[in-house]
Design a protein around this motif. Structure first.
Motif, PDB file in Angstrom:
ATOM      1  N   THR A 155       0.842  -1.185   0.000  1.00  0.00           N
ATOM      2  CA  THR A 155       0.000   0.000   0.000  1.00  0.00           C
ATOM      3  C   THR A 155       0.877   1.234   0.000  1.00  0.00           C
ATOM      4  O   THR A 155       1.771   1.369   0.848  1.00  0.00           O
ATOM      5  CB  THR A 155      -0.917   0.026   1.245  1.00  0.00           C
ATOM      6  N   THR A 169       1.038   5.513   0.100  1.00  0.00           N
ATOM      7  CA  THR A 169       0.288   6.639   0.636  1.00  0.00           C
ATOM      8  C   THR A 169       1.044   7.925   0.350  1.00  0.00           C
ATOM      9  O   THR A 169       2.267   7.980   0.497  1.00  0.00           O
ATOM     10  CB  THR A 169       0.107   6.494   2.161  1.00  0.00           C
ATOM     11  N   ASN A 194      -3.525   0.304  -3.026  1.00  0.00           N
ATOM     12  CA  ASN A 194      -2.888  -0.985  -2.750  1.00  0.00           C
ATOM     13  C   ASN A 194      -2.751  -1.768  -4.050  1.00  0.00           C
ATOM     14  O   ASN A 194      -3.742  -1.981  -4.755  1.00  0.00           O
ATOM     15  CB  ASN A 194      -3.735  -1.770  -1.749  1.00  0.00           C
ATOM     16  N   THR A 253     -11.137   1.634   5.613  1.00  0.00           N
ATOM     17  CA  THR A 253      -9.804   1.062   5.447  1.00  0.00           C
ATOM     18  C   THR A 253      -8.853   1.720   6.435  1.00  0.00           C
ATOM     19  O   THR A 253      -9.002   2.897   6.756  1.00  0.00           O
ATOM     20  CB  THR A 253      -9.306   1.297   4.002  1.00  0.00           C
ATOM     21  N   TRP A 313      -4.460   1.766   7.706  1.00  0.00           N
ATOM     22  CA  TRP A 313      -3.117   1.348   7.310  1.00  0.00           C
ATOM     23  C   TRP A 313      -2.072   1.838   8.314  1.00  0.00           C
ATOM     24  O   TRP A 313      -2.219   2.867   8.968  1.00  0.00           O
ATOM     25  CB  TRP A 313      -2.766   1.854   5.912  1.00  0.00           C
ATOM     26  N   GLN A 361       1.720   0.824   7.449  1.00  0.00           N
ATOM     27  CA  GLN A 361       2.637  -0.048   6.718  1.00  0.00           C
ATOM     28  C   GLN A 361       3.891  -0.376   7.527  1.00  0.00           C
ATOM     29  O   GLN A 361       4.492   0.498   8.146  1.00  0.00           O
ATOM     30  CB  GLN A 361       3.022   0.590   5.382  1.00  0.00           C
ATOM     31  N   SER A 395       0.471  -3.967   3.620  1.00  0.00           N
ATOM     32  CA  SER A 395      -0.724  -3.607   2.850  1.00  0.00           C
ATOM     33  C   SER A 395      -1.821  -3.198   3.829  1.00  0.00           C
ATOM     34  O   SER A 395      -1.809  -3.592   5.002  1.00  0.00           O
ATOM     35  CB  SER A 395      -1.187  -4.751   1.955  1.00  0.00           C
ATOM     36  N   TRP A 396      -2.768  -2.417   3.359  1.00  0.00           N
ATOM     37  CA  TRP A 396      -3.812  -1.904   4.245  1.00  0.00           C
ATOM     38  C   TRP A 396      -4.765  -2.999   4.691  1.00  0.00           C
ATOM     39  O   TRP A 396      -4.750  -4.111   4.162  1.00  0.00           O
ATOM     40  CB  TRP A 396      -4.532  -0.737   3.608  1.00  0.00           C
TER      41      TRP A 396
END
Length: 347
Positions: free
Chosen positions: A113, A115, A128, A262, A264, A266, A295-296
Motif C-alpha cells: 500500500t 500513501t 494498494n 480502510t 493502514w 505499513q 498492505s492496508w
C-alpha cells in the motif's frame, strides 16, 4: 513574415508528429512487454480481505484508479531499451543497470500500500497494488555502500528527487525497483519503465517514478526536492483509519447501517479499529483479513441508527500497540494526523 510563419508551422507540425510517434512507440513497447515470473511470488491473499460493508473501496486498487501525485508537467516517455540506472556516490564501485539487467534479476512480488504525504485525514491518496521488481537491497549490494552513508538520493528523469534512509532500502521490507503493477508492466503515468516502491514511507521520500539515478550519500550532505521546500527528510507513514461508508453528510435509513472503511500502518500492520458514535464509548469494529503488514486492512461495523443527526469517528491501533493520535496536524511537513469525523442523518 508570412514565409517565416509558414516555415515555423511546418517545423512545429513535423516535431509534433515525431513526438506523437515516439510516444506511440513507447506505449506499444510497454504493451508488448512480457514480464518474467518472480523468484519470490507474492504470498497468497487470504480470504476475507474485503470489508463486509458495501461501498468500501476494493482491497486491490485497479491501475486506472490508483492515485497519481508527481511533479512531472507531462508524463515522461522512456524507451526501456535506453533506460539505465546509475548507482554511485559513497560506494565501493559505481554500477549501471539496464532494463534487461532487471528482467534477468531475481525479482520479488509483493502487495504494498502506497500513501501520499499530502493525503488529508480521511483522504483518498492511498492505494494498494501487487508490485513486481528487483529488491533495492540487491542493487545496492552490487555497489557496496561505504561506512558513514545513511541516505539514498533517488532522482527521476524529470529532475524530481527523494531522500530515503539507506537502512530502509537494505532491510527485509521488500523495497524494490518495480517494473510491474498488478500483473502488467508499469503504466506510463506510474513510472514506466522503472519506479521505486518502498513500504512504510510516504511517497515524497521514496516512490520515485521514472527513476534513473541512485546516489548513496548522507542526509547532512544532500537535500531532496520536497525537503528543500520545507517538508521532512524521512517521512514514515502514520497510522490512519478512514471511514468510507456512509459518506459525510449522507442520509441513511434509521435502523441497521453498515459503517466501513480502510486502515493502514505499513510495516506495523493494523490490529484494531474502533468507531465512536456521538461521543459515546468506542466500539471495536470487525477487521477483514490481513494479507501482510505492508498492505492496508479493511474493517466494518453494524450500527443501529436512531432518527436524527449523528457524528461518526474512527481510530486505528497498529501492530506495536500504538493508538492513532487524535492530535490534528496538517500534511506539511510530515503527513496529516487526527481522527476522521463525519456527520450523517438517519431518517
Amino acid at each position: 513574415a508570412t514565409g517565416v510563419t509558414a516555415a515555423a508551422s511546418a517545423i512545429a507540425a513535423t516535431g509534433g508528429r515525431l513526438l506523437s510517434s515516439a510516444r506511440s512507440n513507447v506505449a506499444k513497447a510497454r504493451e508488448s512487454l512480457q514480464l518474467p515470473a518472480p523468484a519470490e511470488p507474492a504470498a497468497a491473499v487470504p480470504a476475507g480481505v474485503q470489508s463486509r460493508a458495501a461501498g468500501v473501496t476494493p482491497w486491490l486498487t485497479p491501475n486506472t484508479d490508483f492515485y497519481r501525485i508527481d511533479t512531472a508537467l507531462s508524463v515522461p516517455e522512456i524507451n526501456a531499451q535506453d533506460w539505465e540506472l546509475r548507482i554511485h556516490g559513497l560506494v565501493d564501485r559505481e554500477i549501471r543497470l539496464s532494463f534487461q539487467d532487471l528482467l534477468d534479476a531475481k525479482l520479488i512480488e509483493s502487495h504494498v500500500t502506497l500513501t501520499c504525504v499530502s493525503n488529508p485525514v480521511g483522504g483518498n491518496l492511498a492505494g494498494n497494488a501487487k508490485w513486481l521488481g528487483m529488491p533495492i537491497r540487491d542493487a545496492l549490494a552490487m555497489a557496496g555502500p561505504k561506512e558513514g552513508a545513511d541516505m539514498v538520493l533517488s532522482t527521476s528523469i524529470d529532475g524530481f528527487s527523494a531522500s530515503t534512509p539507506l537502512e530502509v532500502l537494505q532491510d527485509d521490507r521488500d523495497a524494490m525497483l518495480a517494473i510491474g503493477m498488478n500483473g502488467t508492466a508499469l503504466p506510463l503515468e506510474h513510472g514506466y519503465p522503472v519506479r521505486m516502491v518502498v513500504p512504510g514511507l510516504y511517497g515524497f521520500v521514496s516512490a520515485t517514478k521514472w527513476v534513473v539515478d541512485l546516489e548513496v550519500t548522507r542526509f547532512a550532505d544532500n537535500k531532496a526536492y520536497w525537503t528543500q521546500r520545507g517538508w521532512s527528510e524521512r517521512g514514515p507513514i502514520k497510522t490512519m483509519a478512514r471511514v468510507e461508508v456512509p459518506k459525510s453528510f449522507a442520509k441513511v435509513p434509521a435502523g441497521r447501517v453498515a459503517i466501513g472503511g480502510t486502515a493502514w500502518a505499513q510495516t506495523r500492520g493494523i490490529t484494531k479499529v474502533e468507531v465512536q458514535i456521538d461521543n459515546g464509548p468506542w466500539i471495536e469494529a470487525t477487521l477483514a483479513g490481513e494479507a501482510s503488514l505492508i498492505s492496508w486492512r479493511q474493517w466494518s461495523l453494524d450500527w443501529e441508527a436512531t432518527p436524527g443527526p449523528h457524528y461518526i469517528k474512527a481510530r486505528a491501533t497498529d501492530g506495536l500497540g500504538e493508538v492513532q493520535t487524535d492530535k490534528r496536524a496538517d500534511p506539511v511537513p510530515d503527513g496529516a494526523s487526527g481522527w476522521q469525523s463525519l456527520m450523517v442523518t438517519a431518517e
